[in-house]
Motif scaffolding. Structure first.
Motif: not given
Length: 270
Positions: A229-237
């Motif tokens: 995994a190179t980048l992990v984030r939450m999407s939108g709200s």
């Protein structure tokens, strides 16, 4: 009888910065939209009236058909174009409802594209009605990488060769979140602009979403621990989170390991 088909591509926000409030009360944001090759599926065929049917895993969670954004989009397009035609629309709901990956906005946008083709009308009508249907609908109508400003509806199409075709894993802890409630819990602090490189950005709605759904932190931690995994984030709200991978092999291994109680989708970016 001809049947038209469209993919309502899942949307992710590679970064989302909340900068303040607009004069109309909506939040001012700066975001980078990217779209997956998979999503909900719509089909339609000519009919005397406008009707909407649904199928798919998340069909039972949809609002009543009369309140569904797909029908609202269809009626708005019908009125804007002065079209007398109807359509029997079928929505295959494969993405979770209220999950931060486009959902209803992507479905509405796909309906606009679908009916523009089916009714043989000027696509400019769809572009005109999209903003009134929701801030994300113009981006979903485009369904290509773009920078969004204003409420997210002021778009500049951009090339993102670094992510085109990139494997991505979407994971949702099967929690629905109200976009309005998440924005209402935003801390009100402008943490700075979104620069040229979205990889150095963030999602300013994540702390607010975590207050409402603490499971998001668990999902983010799990994704961050996946090999490759190179980048992990939450999407939108929220509450959907995503991990980008350099290749399909580690993505698929991670997808196989997703806890059964969570929803996931292994796909690629357009």
């Amino acid at each position: 009888m001809s049947v038209a088909r469209e993919i309502a591509a899942a949307k992710i926000n590679l970064a989302l910065h909340v900068r303040g409030k607009l004069p109309d009360g909506r939040h001012a944001i700066e975001t980078i939209f990217a779209f997956c090759i998979d999503g909900d599926r719509l089909s339609a065929e000519p009919a005397a009236e406008l009707t909407l049917g649904s199928s798919g895993l998340f069909s039972p969670e949809l609002p009543h058909s009369e309140d569904n954004l797909v029908l609202k989009a269809a009626r708005a397009l019908q009125e804007a174009a002065g079209a007398n035609s109807g359509a029997a629309i079928l929505l295959e709901k494969r993405l979770p409802v209220a999950s931060g990956i486009g959902g209803g906005s992507a479905d509405a946008a796909a309906a606009l594209r679908l009916l523009t083709s089916l009714w043989n009308i000027d696509p400019a009508h769809a572009e005109r009605v999209a903003p009134a249907l929701g801030s994300d609908v113009p981006a979903c109508l485009l369904s290509l990488s773009a920078r969004g400003e204003g409420a997210g509806d002021r778009l500049q199409q951009i090339a993102l060769p670094e992510v085109s075709g990139m494997p991505v894993l979407l994971v949702n802890p099967r929690v629905q979140l109200s976009t309005a409630e998440v924005f209402a819990r935003w801390d009100g602090i402008d943490h700075g602009p979104l620069g040229e490189d979205w990889r150095h950005g963030r999602n300013d709605l994540q702390p607010a979403a975590v207050q409402l759904a603490p499971q998001i932190e668990t999902v983010l931690a799990w994704l961050s621990a996946q090999i490759g995994a190179t980048l992990v984030r939450m999407s939108g709200s929220g509450a959907t989170c995503f991990a980008l991978f350099d290749s399909e092999v580690p993505r698929d291994r991670a997808a196989e390991a997703v806890p059964r109680e969570w929803w996931h989708l292994a796909t690629s970016l357009r």
